[in-house]
Design a protein around this motif. Sequence first.
Motif, short mmCIF file in Angstrom:
data_model
loop_
_atom_site.label_atom_id
_atom_site.label_comp_id
_atom_site.label_asym_id
_atom_site.label_seq_id
_atom_site.Cartn_x
_atom_site.Cartn_y
_atom_site.Cartn_z
N ARG A 264 -3.15 30.71 9.05
CA ARG A 264 -1.74 30.39 8.94
C ARG A 264 -1.53 29.01 8.34
O ARG A 264 -2.29 28.09 8.58
CB ARG A 264 -1.06 30.50 10.30
N ASP A 265 -0.47 28.91 7.59
CA ASP A 265 -0.10 27.65 6.97
C ASP A 265 0.28 26.65 8.07
O ASP A 265 0.86 27.02 9.09
CB ASP A 265 1.08 27.88 6.03
N SER A 266 -0.02 25.38 7.83
CA SER A 266 0.27 24.35 8.83
C SER A 266 1.77 24.12 9.00
O SER A 266 2.19 23.45 9.95
CB SER A 266 -0.41 23.03 8.45
N THR A 267 2.59 24.67 8.09
CA THR A 267 4.04 24.55 8.23
C THR A 267 4.63 25.68 9.06
O THR A 267 5.86 25.75 9.21
CB THR A 267 4.72 24.53 6.85
N CYS A 268 3.80 26.57 9.59
CA CYS A 268 4.28 27.73 10.36
C CYS A 268 3.62 27.78 11.74
O CYS A 268 2.47 27.35 11.91
CB CYS A 268 3.98 29.04 9.62
N GLY A 269 4.34 28.33 12.69
CA GLY A 269 3.82 28.56 14.03
C GLY A 269 4.29 29.91 14.54
O GLY A 269 5.08 30.60 13.89
N ASP A 270 3.82 30.29 15.72
CA ASP A 270 4.20 31.59 16.29
C ASP A 270 5.66 31.59 16.74
O ASP A 270 6.16 30.61 17.30
CB ASP A 270 3.31 31.92 17.49
N LEU A 271 6.31 32.72 16.49
CA LEU A 271 7.67 32.95 16.97
C LEU A 271 7.60 33.83 18.20
O LEU A 271 7.08 34.94 18.15
CB LEU A 271 8.51 33.63 15.88
N SER B 180 -1.07 40.86 21.47
CA SER B 180 -2.48 40.45 21.54
C SER B 180 -3.42 41.52 20.99
O SER B 180 -4.50 41.20 20.47
CB SER B 180 -2.86 40.13 23.00
N GLU B 181 -3.03 42.80 21.08
CA GLU B 181 -3.92 43.85 20.58
C GLU B 181 -3.83 44.03 19.07
O GLU B 181 -4.67 44.68 18.46
CB GLU B 181 -3.62 45.18 21.29
N TYR B 182 -2.79 43.44 18.46
CA TYR B 182 -2.62 43.53 17.01
C TYR B 182 -2.19 42.17 16.49
O TYR B 182 -1.06 41.96 16.08
CB TYR B 182 -1.58 44.59 16.64
N LEU B 183 -3.12 41.22 16.51
CA LEU B 183 -2.78 39.85 16.13
C LEU B 183 -2.51 39.69 14.64
O LEU B 183 -2.06 38.63 14.20
CB LEU B 183 -3.92 38.91 16.54
N ASP B 184 -2.80 40.73 13.86
CA ASP B 184 -2.56 40.61 12.43
C ASP B 184 -1.15 41.01 12.03
O ASP B 184 -0.87 41.27 10.87
CB ASP B 184 -3.58 41.45 11.64
N ARG B 185 -0.23 41.09 13.02
CA ARG B 185 1.16 41.41 12.70
C ARG B 185 2.04 40.24 13.11
O ARG B 185 2.70 40.26 14.14
CB ARG B 185 1.60 42.67 13.46
N PRO B 186 2.02 39.18 12.35
CA PRO B 186 2.63 37.94 12.84
C PRO B 186 4.15 37.90 12.74
O PRO B 186 4.75 38.43 11.82
CB PRO B 186 2.02 36.88 11.90
N ALA B 187 4.74 37.27 13.73
CA ALA B 187 6.12 36.80 13.66
C ALA B 187 6.01 35.28 13.71
O ALA B 187 5.39 34.73 14.62
CB ALA B 187 6.94 37.33 14.83
N GLN B 188 6.58 34.63 12.73
CA GLN B 188 6.39 33.20 12.62
C GLN B 188 7.71 32.47 12.48
O GLN B 188 8.74 33.05 12.13
CB GLN B 188 5.52 32.88 11.39
N VAL B 189 7.64 31.18 12.77
CA VAL B 189 8.74 30.28 12.46
C VAL B 189 8.15 29.21 11.54
O VAL B 189 7.10 28.63 11.85
CB VAL B 189 9.37 29.67 13.72
N CYS B 190 8.79 29.01 10.41
CA CYS B 190 8.25 28.12 9.38
C CYS B 190 9.30 27.09 8.96
O CYS B 190 10.51 27.36 8.99
CB CYS B 190 7.82 28.91 8.14
N ILE B 191 8.83 25.93 8.58
CA ILE B 191 9.72 24.93 7.98
C ILE B 191 10.03 25.40 6.57
O ILE B 191 9.14 25.58 5.75
CB ILE B 191 9.06 23.55 8.00
N SER B 192 11.32 25.63 6.31
CA SER B 192 11.69 26.32 5.07
C SER B 192 11.76 25.40 3.86
O SER B 192 11.59 25.86 2.73
CB SER B 192 13.05 27.01 5.25
N ASP B 193 12.01 24.11 4.07
CA ASP B 193 12.14 23.19 2.93
C ASP B 193 10.78 22.66 2.53
O ASP B 193 10.02 22.16 3.37
CB ASP B 193 13.05 22.02 3.29
N GLU B 194 10.49 22.74 1.23
CA GLU B 194 9.22 22.20 0.75
C GLU B 194 9.15 20.71 1.01
O GLU B 194 8.11 20.17 1.39
CB GLU B 194 9.08 22.48 -0.75
N VAL B 195 10.27 20.01 0.81
CA VAL B 195 10.36 18.58 1.11
C VAL B 195 11.66 18.34 1.88
O VAL B 195 12.73 18.77 1.45
CB VAL B 195 10.35 17.71 -0.17
N VAL B 196 11.56 17.67 3.04
CA VAL B 196 12.73 17.30 3.83
C VAL B 196 13.19 15.92 3.36
O VAL B 196 12.47 14.93 3.51
CB VAL B 196 12.40 17.27 5.33
#
Length: 307
Positions: free
Chosen positions: A66-73, A107-123
């Motif tokens: 996962r990209d460092s700009t995203c985390g689990d939702l 947990s049984e299907y970790l390859d189906r991500p729901a994520q929260v990401c920082i949407s702006d390339e630059v803040v």
Amino acid sequence: MFALSILFVAAVASALPFDQLTKTLPQDVAHIGLDEEAGEYVAYKLNGEVYGRYPVTSGAQAITKRDSTCGDLSAEQAQQMSGWNILNKYADDNWGTGSRNIVTNPSEYLDRPAQVCISDEVVQLNFDKDPVCQSHTTTTEGKLVGTDGTVAIGVNQGFTTDTSYTVSQASTLGIDSTLSVKIGIPEVADVTQSYTISTSVTNTLSSTFDVAYNDLSIVTVTMKAPEGQTCTAKAETKTCNLSANGTIRYLATGWVWFNYDSKTQGHYKWAANIDNIITNIDDRSTTSKFSGSMSADTHTAYEGVCA
């Protein structure tokens, strides 16, 4: 039909993990059912038409880094979206209102991500008021570098800043997550140049993070010292304080699972795509705000003097 057959054969041969498979699907694939008996994903278009069936990856899940700009939702945070009612109604309309659990990143299907990401390339950083500046002069003595009385003096030139910012409003998405952010500093005449720097921000009220930048370099001034005189370099440094603030948008993306107690429309488990169903990003995003006092040191003019 021919193109669909080719896609199906390719999926069978490679058995792509869910997150990789979904990247190959067209934009109008809005939900996916899990056929646990057949061991297949069943992809459906927005209009309910079946697009294709794809084998579930067996064994250990191959997780895309996962990209460092995203985390689990989390499921709880997903339901805090202003557009949650859109996603929930989509499930009601397509699979019914029966008893069900809302799940993200199972947990049984970790390859189906729901994520929260920082949407702006630059803040982009904003300055509230005009800078408050003070100037002062420093004097550096030269060192003899030759038998003919030549001296060399090193003088700092450039710009530095080291500022701490505080989160004054946390987003309801990505709570407590620490994500990478690029902060854009605008140019302020005679105070700071324009630049972008990466840092990490924790989405928690009153948490702090640092933004530091240093492009100082040493300019060497070489002078011929008259006999009996000492040579020095006088350099001017301007220190400015600026009140600054910024806004970070956290955006929900990926898949939310509706797991029914009873089979509905042929499946117990249905994955709904957040992006394709909640089309207005304002309905699946919230913002955090931060502020701080930026202190900038600019090393400007210098001159050599012998006396």
